[in-house]
Structure formats: C-alpha cells, structure tokens
Design a protein around this motif. Structure first.
Motif, PDB file in Angstrom:
ATOM      1  N   UNK A  69       0.794  -1.226   0.000  1.00 60.71           N
ATOM      2  CA  UNK A  69       0.000   0.000   0.000  1.00 60.71           C
ATOM      3  C   UNK A  69       0.833   1.285   0.000  1.00 60.71           C
ATOM      4  N   UNK A  70       1.806   1.471   0.884  1.00 59.86           N
ATOM      5  CA  UNK A  70       2.559   2.731   0.852  1.00 59.86           C
ATOM      6  C   UNK A  70       3.237   2.992  -0.491  1.00 59.86           C
ATOM      7  N   UNK A  71       3.825   1.985  -1.090  1.00 61.94           N
ATOM      8  CA  UNK A  71       4.471   2.154  -2.387  1.00 61.94           C
ATOM      9  C   UNK A  71       3.484   2.490  -3.482  1.00 61.94           C
ATOM     10  N   UNK A  72       2.331   1.841  -3.457  1.00 67.08           N
ATOM     11  CA  UNK A  72       1.307   2.134  -4.462  1.00 67.08           C
ATOM     12  C   UNK A  72       0.771   3.556  -4.313  1.00 67.08           C
ATOM     13  N   UNK A  73       0.561   3.981  -3.077  1.00 69.03           N
ATOM     14  CA  UNK A  73       0.093   5.346  -2.859  1.00 69.03           C
ATOM     15  C   UNK A  73       1.140   6.365  -3.297  1.00 69.03           C
ATOM     16  N   UNK A 103       1.305  10.175  -6.196  1.00 73.89           N
ATOM     17  CA  UNK A 103       1.724  11.553  -5.907  1.00 73.89           C
ATOM     18  C   UNK A 103       2.173  12.236  -7.192  1.00 73.89           C
ATOM     19  N   UNK A 104       1.736  13.477  -7.370  1.00 74.50           N
ATOM     20  CA  UNK A 104       2.161  14.208  -8.561  1.00 74.50           C
ATOM     21  C   UNK A 104       3.660  14.478  -8.526  1.00 74.50           C
TER      22      UNK A 104
END
Length: 57
Positions: A46-50, A54-55
């Motif tokens: 999850x953290x990597x996917x989120x 990020x722009x």
C-alpha cells in the motif's frame, strides 16, 4: 482464524499514521495474532502504491 479488533489498525501502521503508543501496542500484538500478520502481508504494498499516485514536480 478469529476476528481481531486491532486488524483495522494495520493499514494505519504501514502508513505511519498511528500514535506512538498505538504503534507500540500493535507491534507487541503482531507476534501473537495471525489475522493481523496476514493483514500486514496483504497491505504491505500500500505505501508504495500510494506513492505512485503523488504528482511529480
């Protein structure tokens, strides 16, 4: 596997969103709870996917 009231906090743990005491409590709990350990494995990406959302400047 039985239900665990702390499983809902695993995502917050992985995102660094828990208060220090909550984090410590959950980390002490993990070795004893298969459901929470499974949630950690499931949500670990999850953290990597989120981060991909990020722009970029």
């Amino acid at each position: 596997m039985s239900r665990c009231p702390l499983t809902h906090s695993v995502g917050a743990l992985l995102l660094g969103a828990l208060e220090p005491r909550e984090r410590a409590d959950l980390l002490r709990h993990l070795p004893h709870c298969a459901r929470c350990r499974a949630a950690v494995v499931d949500l670990a990406p999850l953290p990597g996917l989120l981060n991909l959302l990020r722009p970029r400047p």
